[in-house]
Design a protein around this motif. Structure first.
Motif, mmCIF file in Angstrom:
data_model
loop_
_atom_site.group_PDB
_atom_site.id
_atom_site.type_symbol
_atom_site.label_atom_id
_atom_site.label_comp_id
_atom_site.label_asym_id
_atom_site.label_seq_id
_atom_site.Cartn_x
_atom_site.Cartn_y
_atom_site.Cartn_z
ATOM 1 N N ILE A 84 40.843 -18.642 5.519
ATOM 2 C CA ILE A 84 40.164 -17.848 6.556
ATOM 3 C C ILE A 84 40.776 -16.446 6.615
ATOM 4 O O ILE A 84 42.002 -16.288 6.710
ATOM 5 C CB ILE A 84 40.271 -18.528 7.932
ATOM 6 C CG1 ILE A 84 39.611 -19.916 7.899
ATOM 7 C CG2 ILE A 84 39.634 -17.664 9.011
ATOM 8 C CD1 ILE A 84 38.137 -19.901 7.601
ATOM 9 N N THR A 88 35.971 -14.684 4.584
ATOM 10 C CA THR A 88 35.348 -15.793 5.308
ATOM 11 C C THR A 88 36.054 -15.901 6.652
ATOM 12 O O THR A 88 37.186 -16.383 6.737
ATOM 13 C CB THR A 88 35.488 -17.127 4.530
ATOM 14 O OG1 THR A 88 34.930 -16.969 3.225
ATOM 15 C CG2 THR A 88 34.771 -18.249 5.252
ATOM 16 N N LYS A 89 35.388 -15.408 7.679
ATOM 17 C CA LYS A 89 36.031 -15.311 8.997
ATOM 18 C C LYS A 89 36.002 -16.644 9.754
ATOM 19 O O LYS A 89 36.867 -16.890 10.590
ATOM 20 C CB LYS A 89 35.356 -14.214 9.826
ATOM 21 C CG LYS A 89 35.458 -12.820 9.202
ATOM 22 C CD LYS A 89 34.885 -11.779 10.127
ATOM 23 C CE LYS A 89 34.872 -10.380 9.555
ATOM 24 N NZ LYS A 89 35.878 -10.016 8.595
ATOM 25 N N SER A 90 35.011 -17.478 9.476
ATOM 26 C CA SER A 90 34.912 -18.775 10.149
ATOM 27 C C SER A 90 34.033 -19.710 9.308
ATOM 28 O O SER A 90 33.368 -19.265 8.376
ATOM 29 C CB SER A 90 34.300 -18.620 11.548
ATOM 30 O OG SER A 90 32.968 -18.111 11.455
ATOM 31 N N THR A 108 40.971 -25.677 6.475
ATOM 32 C CA THR A 108 41.139 -24.227 6.505
ATOM 33 C C THR A 108 42.629 -23.909 6.517
ATOM 34 O O THR A 108 43.447 -24.709 7.003
ATOM 35 C CB THR A 108 40.484 -23.595 7.741
ATOM 36 O OG1 THR A 108 41.085 -24.132 8.932
ATOM 37 C CG2 THR A 108 38.987 -23.831 7.755
#
Length: 384
Positions: A84, A88-90, A108
């Motif tokens: 993360i 890819t923030k979430s 993650t």
């Protein structure tokens, strides 16, 4: 005994701030290796049973990560780890739902965790697990083939969690290409398939190759578990061009008893192969047990030659099928009327065929003692 996703990442939360978001039901997935893959053409890099890490550098918006996950599943990846951060923030909900559906563990890690550190740790754990697996397989083979001091070998097994009074059931598998060519079977496929199935039922098992066969020892599985393994194996076998012949030993206690148990499984597999069957349980072999374990095979060959050998030769030379006729006669308890009914022929024809068989072999199929002689001859034919 390959390492599972759950064991591999058991301390991941502490060491690498890992979070398991989905796929809890896939924690028993087996892992062979690890890759960092940013390219979404994942099938070019994977063989199956790998952990894949990505930061999503190519993430170009909605739907990208879900499609990437679907490609991982198609390539038979064991688990998925997303770094993360800026790319890819979430993790979208549809990805989480999909991983739960396909039972693929989804983790993650924060951006501060270096993927290279995690992969180094995974590689070390996998290689360590492989060394243990090799050591266990070597020890049980030494026990089976009576190489070395038995007490020392048992103590080695106990250090790995296999107690001296544990129950062992050996399953020996051979593979035959249905098109009868000389293709070599990929043992790694059967290793991962059989171990994944065994792991889904119970934890302890040992696997190794022997004489072009694959051997799986199920340890402390109940009789129901063994049957469940065999049934599920064939129900989900997805290599249609390869036929599997499986021999299953008794579920016997005591490490010292396993040399004989292994040989019995191999004997059952040999019988399955000769009869063209998928599986044979040793404890259901009945009279075949005696014949297969006979030390002097020449005695059996002479017996067969004396009882059915002449009839078999006559069939080949005259293009007849008296062997099949005789077998049907015996299977119907020597009833001429039943044979006539099933063959749609007159009883006199049945009687004439039986007289012809007597003339060729010198034995009367209607005589009780000589009928038994013929029956035993067919059993001998099965094992030669």
């Amino acid at each position: 005994m390959s390492i599972t996703v759950g064991k591999l990442f058991g301390n991941g939360a502490v060491l690498y701030q890992m979070k398991l978001l989905a796929g809890q039901k896939g924690l028993n997935n087996l892992v062979e290796w690890v890759h960092i893959i940013e390219n979404d053409e994942v099938s070019e890099f994977l063989h199956g049973n790998e952990v894949v890490l990505t930061s999503g550098i190519l993430n170009d918006g909605d739907g990208w990560l879900l499609e990437y996950t679907k490609k991982l599943y198609a390539a038979r990846a064991s688990a998925f780890v997303v770094n993360i951060g800026p790319y890819t923030k979430s993790i979208p909900n549809d990805v989480i739902e999909y991983c739960n559906q396909i039972k693929m563990p989804l983790y993650t890690i924060p951006w501060e965790t270096r993927m290279v550190d995690l992969t180094r740790n995974i590689c070390y754990r996998i290689m360590q697990s492989e060394q243990v697996e090799i050591s266990i397989a070597s020890t049980i083979k030494n026990i089976i083939f009576k190489t070395g001091d038995i007490e020392t070998l048992i103590l080695q097994m106990e250090r790995y969690g296999y107690l001296r009074d544990s129950h062992f059931c050996f399953i020996v598998m051979s593979f035959e290409h249905k098109e009868d060519n000389q293709l070599e079977f990929d043992m790694n496929k059967i290793k991962m398939y059989s171990e994944r199935l065994a792991r889904s039922i119970h934890e302890l098992y040992i696997s190794f190759s022997y004489k072009d066969s694959w051997v799986l020892a199920l340890v402390n599985y109940g009789n129901y578990d063994v049957t469940n393994f065999v049934d599920t194996f064939f129900k989900n076998w997805n290599e249609p061009s390869w036929k599997v012949h499986m021999g299953i030993s008794e579920n016997k206690a005591g490490i010292k008893m396993q040399a004989e148990n292994f040989n019995n499984a191999f004997t059952a597999m040999t019988m399955a192969k000769k009869q063209g069957k998928e599986m044979v349980f040793y404890d259901k072999l009945d009279i075949h047990k005696l014949l297969l374990n006979a030390k002097d095979k020449e005695v059996l060959k002479e017996y067969y030659k004396d009882t059915l050998g002449k009839l078999e030769k006559y069939d080949k030379e005259n293009n007849t099928d008296l062997m099949s006729f005789l077998y049907m006669f015996l299977q119907n308890n020597g009833s001429q009327s039943l044979v006539a009914e099933k063959q749609y022929i007159h009883r006199n024809t049945v009687n004439n065929q039986l007289k012809k068989i007597e003339k060729i072999t010198g034995y009367n199929p209607s005589n009780l003692e000589e009928k038994l002689r013929f029956y035993l001859g067919f059993f001998v034919k099965d094992v030669l």
